[in-house]
Motif scaffolding. Sequence first.
Motif, PDB file in Angstrom:
ATOM      1  N   ILE A  46      26.299 -35.370 -55.516  1.00 46.69           N
ATOM      2  CA  ILE A  46      27.375 -35.805 -56.399  1.00 46.69           C
ATOM      3  C   ILE A  46      28.433 -34.881 -56.810  1.00 46.69           C
ATOM      4  CG2 ILE A  46      27.332 -36.890 -58.734  1.00 46.69           C
ATOM      5  CD1 ILE A  46      24.576 -38.142 -58.172  1.00 46.69           C
ATOM      6  N   GLY A  47      29.511 -35.394 -56.943  1.00 52.38           N
ATOM      7  CA  GLY A  47      30.562 -34.617 -57.474  1.00 52.38           C
ATOM      8  C   GLY A  47      31.407 -33.810 -56.439  1.00 52.38           C
ATOM      9  N   GLY A  96      33.930 -35.171 -55.017  1.00 45.34           N
ATOM     10  CA  GLY A  96      35.267 -35.650 -55.353  1.00 45.34           C
ATOM     11  C   GLY A  96      35.918 -36.830 -54.608  1.00 45.34           C
ATOM     12  N   ARG A  97      37.112 -37.276 -54.933  1.00 40.11           N
ATOM     13  CA  ARG A  97      37.643 -38.481 -54.502  1.00 40.11           C
ATOM     14  C   ARG A  97      39.043 -38.080 -53.814  1.00 40.11           C
ATOM     15  NH1 ARG A  97      33.615 -40.371 -55.725  1.00 40.11           N
ATOM     16  NH2 ARG A  97      33.102 -42.051 -57.061  1.00 40.11           N
ATOM     17  N   TYR A 149      33.190 -34.737 -69.984  1.00 38.32           N
ATOM     18  CA  TYR A 149      34.288 -34.296 -68.809  1.00 38.32           C
ATOM     19  C   TYR A 149      34.040 -33.097 -68.044  1.00 38.32           C
ATOM     20  CZ  TYR A 149      37.047 -37.993 -71.269  1.00 38.32           C
ATOM     21  OH  TYR A 149      37.614 -39.040 -71.796  1.00 38.32           O
ATOM     22  N   ARG A 200      35.558 -37.400 -65.055  1.00 36.43           N
ATOM     23  CA  ARG A 200      34.008 -37.685 -64.772  1.00 36.43           C
ATOM     24  C   ARG A 200      34.193 -38.874 -63.612  1.00 36.43           C
ATOM     25  NH1 ARG A 200      31.501 -41.558 -67.675  1.00 36.43           N
ATOM     26  NH2 ARG A 200      32.863 -42.120 -69.606  1.00 36.43           N
ATOM     27  N   GLY A 201      33.040 -39.103 -63.028  1.00 34.63           N
ATOM     28  CA  GLY A 201      32.755 -40.108 -62.150  1.00 34.63           C
ATOM     29  C   GLY A 201      31.789 -41.002 -62.815  1.00 34.63           C
ATOM     30  N   LYS A 202      31.145 -41.768 -62.027  1.00 34.13           N
ATOM     31  CA  LYS A 202      30.353 -42.520 -62.542  1.00 34.13           C
ATOM     32  C   LYS A 202      28.895 -42.073 -62.888  1.00 34.13           C
ATOM     33  CE  LYS A 202      28.535 -43.720 -57.734  1.00 34.13           C
ATOM     34  NZ  LYS A 202      28.280 -45.018 -56.811  1.00 34.13           N
ATOM     35  N   GLN A 203      28.628 -40.746 -62.591  1.00 30.89           N
ATOM     36  CA  GLN A 203      27.360 -40.151 -63.120  1.00 30.89           C
ATOM     37  C   GLN A 203      27.354 -39.543 -64.314  1.00 30.89           C
ATOM     38  OE1 GLN A 203      29.860 -38.921 -60.902  1.00 30.89           O
ATOM     39  NE2 GLN A 203      30.150 -36.654 -62.026  1.00 30.89           N
ATOM     40  N   LYS A 204      28.988 -39.927 -64.925  1.00 31.46           N
ATOM     41  CA  LYS A 204      29.059 -39.442 -66.439  1.00 31.46           C
ATOM     42  C   LYS A 204      28.945 -38.057 -66.475  1.00 31.46           C
ATOM     43  CE  LYS A 204      28.745 -43.876 -67.786  1.00 31.46           C
ATOM     44  NZ  LYS A 204      29.019 -44.447 -66.606  1.00 31.46           N
ATOM     45  N   LYS A 237      37.738 -30.169 -62.837  1.00 30.17           N
ATOM     46  CA  LYS A 237      38.111 -30.555 -61.067  1.00 30.17           C
ATOM     47  C   LYS A 237      39.503 -29.950 -61.023  1.00 30.17           C
ATOM     48  CE  LYS A 237      34.370 -33.072 -60.109  1.00 30.17           C
ATOM     49  NZ  LYS A 237      33.609 -32.454 -58.966  1.00 30.17           N
TER      50      LYS A 237
END
Length: 125
Positions: A98-99, A101-102, A67, A36-40, A70
Amino acid sequence: MKEIIAIIRPKKVIPTKEALEKLGVPSLTALPVFGRGKQKGIATELEIDIRPEVLDQSIKAGRRMEYIPKRLFSIVACNEDVDTIVETIIKVNQTGEIGDGRIFICPVDDAIRVRTDEQGDSALL
């Protein structure tokens, strides 16, 4: 050489793989991952039906998913190919939501093809 690590939505795996094949990227590793990212975590990321009242209750209570699924792509590429590969991954995966990716870019000291003992860039091709 660089390793490009991209964490993307599961539904973007096939379009991303096809775009990378068109570029001539010879190989990649893909793994299912959870995180998960900062958005939880975002329940709408999942391709399952969640009754609206259950989702509303969860959001009102401030609960998020621990989680979400991804996909992680790992690509080792020659330095001169990195920018093109990264731009392609972004183009296919960027929705503005949001979501998306990175992408992480890490140095790679060396690569060795086990079968032939080739080293460096020649081990990648």
